[in-house]
Design a protein around this motif. Structure first.
Motif, PDB file in Angstrom:
ATOM      1  N   THR A   1       0.839  -1.202   0.000  1.00  0.00           N
ATOM      2  CA  THR A   1       0.000   0.000   0.000  1.00  0.00           C
ATOM      3  C   THR A   1       0.879   1.259   0.000  1.00  0.00           C
ATOM      4  OG1 THR A   1      -0.266  -0.488   2.368  1.00  0.00           O
ATOM      5  CG2 THR A   1      -2.160  -0.883   0.954  1.00  0.00           C
TER       6      THR A   1
ATOM      7  N   ARG B   1       2.851   6.003  -2.877  1.00  0.00           N
ATOM      8  CA  ARG B   1       4.005   6.767  -3.413  1.00  0.00           C
ATOM      9  C   ARG B   1       3.881   6.951  -4.925  1.00  0.00           C
ATOM     10  NH1 ARG B   1       6.467   4.464   1.019  1.00  0.00           N
ATOM     11  NH2 ARG B   1       6.698   2.439   0.044  1.00  0.00           N
TER      12      ARG B   1
ATOM     13  N   MET C   1       1.497  11.104   4.735  1.00  0.00           N
ATOM     14  CA  MET C   1       2.635  10.179   4.636  1.00  0.00           C
ATOM     15  C   MET C   1       3.933  10.833   5.088  1.00  0.00           C
ATOM     16  SD  MET C   1       2.041   7.978   1.216  1.00  0.00           S
ATOM     17  CE  MET C   1       3.541   7.027   1.391  1.00  0.00           C
TER      18      MET C   1
ATOM     19  N   GLY D   1       2.042   9.617   9.555  1.00  0.00           N
ATOM     20  CA  GLY D   1       0.709   9.198  10.031  1.00  0.00           C
ATOM     21  C   GLY D   1       0.093   8.165   9.102  1.00  0.00           C
TER      22      GLY D   1
ATOM     23  N   VAL E   1      -2.933   6.942   6.505  1.00  0.00           N
ATOM     24  CA  VAL E   1      -3.989   7.370   5.591  1.00  0.00           C
ATOM     25  C   VAL E   1      -5.303   6.816   6.164  1.00  0.00           C
ATOM     26  CG1 VAL E   1      -4.837   7.078   3.225  1.00  0.00           C
ATOM     27  CG2 VAL E   1      -2.363   7.333   3.662  1.00  0.00           C
TER      28      VAL E   1
ATOM     29  N   GLY F   1       2.288  -4.083   4.315  1.00  0.00           N
ATOM     30  CA  GLY F   1       1.867  -2.761   4.818  1.00  0.00           C
ATOM     31  C   GLY F   1       0.361  -2.631   4.948  1.00  0.00           C
TER      32      GLY F   1
ATOM     33  N   ARG G   1      -3.067  -2.389   8.608  1.00  0.00           N
ATOM     34  CA  ARG G   1      -2.273  -1.673   9.605  1.00  0.00           C
ATOM     35  C   ARG G   1      -3.122  -1.251  10.793  1.00  0.00           C
ATOM     36  NH1 ARG G   1       2.004   0.359   6.025  1.00  0.00           N
ATOM     37  NH2 ARG G   1       3.607   1.463   7.163  1.00  0.00           N
TER      38      ARG G   1
ATOM     39  N   GLN H   1      -8.946  -2.185   9.328  1.00  0.00           N
ATOM     40  CA  GLN H   1      -8.491  -2.692   8.021  1.00  0.00           C
ATOM     41  C   GLN H   1      -8.489  -4.225   8.015  1.00  0.00           C
ATOM     42  OE1 GLN H   1      -4.722  -0.904   6.880  1.00  0.00           O
ATOM     43  NE2 GLN H   1      -5.496   1.164   7.139  1.00  0.00           N
TER      44      GLN H   1
ATOM     45  N   ARG I   1      13.480   9.202   1.982  1.00  0.00           N
ATOM     46  CA  ARG I   1      12.031   9.393   2.084  1.00  0.00           C
ATOM     47  C   ARG I   1      11.741  10.401   3.187  1.00  0.00           C
ATOM     48  NH1 ARG I   1       9.376   3.369   2.305  1.00  0.00           N
ATOM     49  NH2 ARG I   1       8.082   4.446   3.831  1.00  0.00           N
TER      50      ARG I   1
ATOM     51  N   ARG J   1       6.009   7.321  13.279  1.00  0.00           N
ATOM     52  CA  ARG J   1       5.621   6.023  12.697  1.00  0.00           C
ATOM     53  C   ARG J   1       5.691   4.908  13.738  1.00  0.00           C
ATOM     54  NH1 ARG J   1       9.533   5.552   7.794  1.00  0.00           N
ATOM     55  NH2 ARG J   1       8.346   3.763   7.071  1.00  0.00           N
TER      56      ARG J   1
HETATM   57  P1  AMP Z   1       5.248   1.887   4.047  1.00  0.00           P
HETATM   58  O1  AMP Z   1       5.935   2.028   2.736  1.00  0.00           O
HETATM   59  O2  AMP Z   1       4.497   0.588   4.194  1.00  0.00           O
HETATM   60  O3  AMP Z   1       6.161   2.160   5.237  1.00  0.00           O
HETATM   61  O4  AMP Z   1       4.112   3.013   4.105  1.00  0.00           O
HETATM   62  C1  AMP Z   1       4.448   4.377   4.023  1.00  0.00           C
HETATM   63  C2  AMP Z   1       3.283   5.240   4.493  1.00  0.00           C
HETATM   64  O5  AMP Z   1       2.142   5.016   3.664  1.00  0.00           O
HETATM   65  C3  AMP Z   1       2.772   4.967   5.902  1.00  0.00           C
HETATM   66  O6  AMP Z   1       3.556   5.608   6.894  1.00  0.00           O
HETATM   67  C4  AMP Z   1       1.366   5.542   5.812  1.00  0.00           C
HETATM   68  O7  AMP Z   1       1.380   6.957   5.810  1.00  0.00           O
HETATM   69  C5  AMP Z   1       0.948   5.108   4.416  1.00  0.00           C
HETATM   70  N1  AMP Z   1       0.338   3.749   4.460  1.00  0.00           N
HETATM   71  C6  AMP Z   1       0.821   2.620   3.886  1.00  0.00           C
HETATM   72  N2  AMP Z   1       0.023   1.579   4.126  1.00  0.00           N
HETATM   73  C7  AMP Z   1      -1.010   2.056   4.881  1.00  0.00           C
HETATM   74  C8  AMP Z   1      -2.150   1.455   5.479  1.00  0.00           C
HETATM   75  N3  AMP Z   1      -2.398   0.146   5.364  1.00  0.00           N
HETATM   76  N4  AMP Z   1      -2.988   2.254   6.167  1.00  0.00           N
HETATM   77  C9  AMP Z   1      -2.767   3.579   6.296  1.00  0.00           C
HETATM   78  N5  AMP Z   1      -1.682   4.206   5.781  1.00  0.00           N
HETATM   79  C10 AMP Z   1      -0.803   3.454   5.083  1.00  0.00           C
END
Ligand code: AMP
Length: 209
Positions: free
Chosen positions: A31, A36, A53, A57, A59, A85, A88, A92, A155, A166
């Motif tokens: 996700t 991204r 992001m 935080g 989404v 991901g 979370r 969900q 990032r 996070r």
């Molecule tokens: P990641 O690449 O998995 O570390 O995700 C990067 C960012 O994307 C997270 O810190 C959130 O802001 C957002 N994100 C990714 N997956 C989710 C999810 N399942 N629920 C909510 N936000 C998400």
């Protein structure tokens, strides 16, 4: 086989998922990567999630769940998938139960000190998504992608303030999923402190068991 990779940020889920995808021949659905990609392409969704992001935080659930529901309806998921991901939050995870059956949840276990080290040293090539680490996996030339020659970036959410946020979000919203999936008898803990190849071997053994 429908697999969920669970664990704190920086535990190596994305790296291992890419290896696992090659082994199993099923799509790797991250996700974070989808968000991204939307930011990169300047879509409405991208604009909505960019600030959230960057701060580390989450989404909102409705947005994320609908995006995953849509992704899992695609034909390439017929033989299974690797979710990285997602879920979370408990909301969900409950929504996922209504979308599909999950066969196994792999919980990446790593202590916080190591997480902070990994995240703060992470660098990536924006166009290819290739990931480096300034200590454990540096590029041949500092700050430059080995293949494309492009400058590497950090990032926004790998910067210190966002990392702290996070981790708080992980403890509060995501860690409860360990109990959720333990009750369902689906979870296997994996030591994520070793090399990606060793983690992959443990994951494959867990999937066979
Ligand atoms: P990641 O690449 O998995 O570390 O995700 C990067 C960012 O994307 C997270 O810190 C959130 O802001 C957002 N994100 C990714 N997956 C989710 C999810 N399942 N629920 C909510 N936000 C998400």
């Amino acid at each position: 086989m429908n697999i969920v990779l669970l664990g704190p940020p920086g535990a190596g889920k994305g790296t291992v998922a890419a290896l696992l995808k090659k082994e199993l021949g099923v799509p790797h659905i991250s996700t974070g990567d989808i968000f991204r990609e939307n930011i990169k392409n300047g879509t409405e969704l991208g604009k909505k999630v960019q600030g959230i992001m960057a701060s580390g935080g989450l989404v909102p659930d409705e947005v994320t769940i609908e995006m995953v529901r849509d992704r899992l309806s695609k034909d390439d998921t017929a033989q299974g998938y690797i979710l990285d991901g997602f879920p979370r939050t408990i909301a969900q995870a409950e929504a996922l139960c209504t979308i599909d059956d999950i066969d196994r949840v792999i919980n990446f276990v790593l202590d916080e000190e190591e997480i902070v080290k990994r995240l703060s040293g992470r660098r990536l090539c924006k166009s290819t998504g290739r990931i480096y680490h300034i200590v454990s996996n540096p590029p041949k030339k500092e700050g430059i992608d080995d293949e494309t020659g492009e400058p590497l970036i950090q990032r926004d959410d790998d910067k210190p303030e966002a990392i702290r946020h996070r981790l708080e979000v992980y403890r509060k919203d995501t860690a409860p999923l360990i109990g959720f999936y333990t009750e369902k008898g689906l979870i296997t803990d994996i030591d994520a402190s070793v090399s990606p190849e060793e983690v992959l071997a443990s994951v494959l053994a867990a999937l066979k068991a």
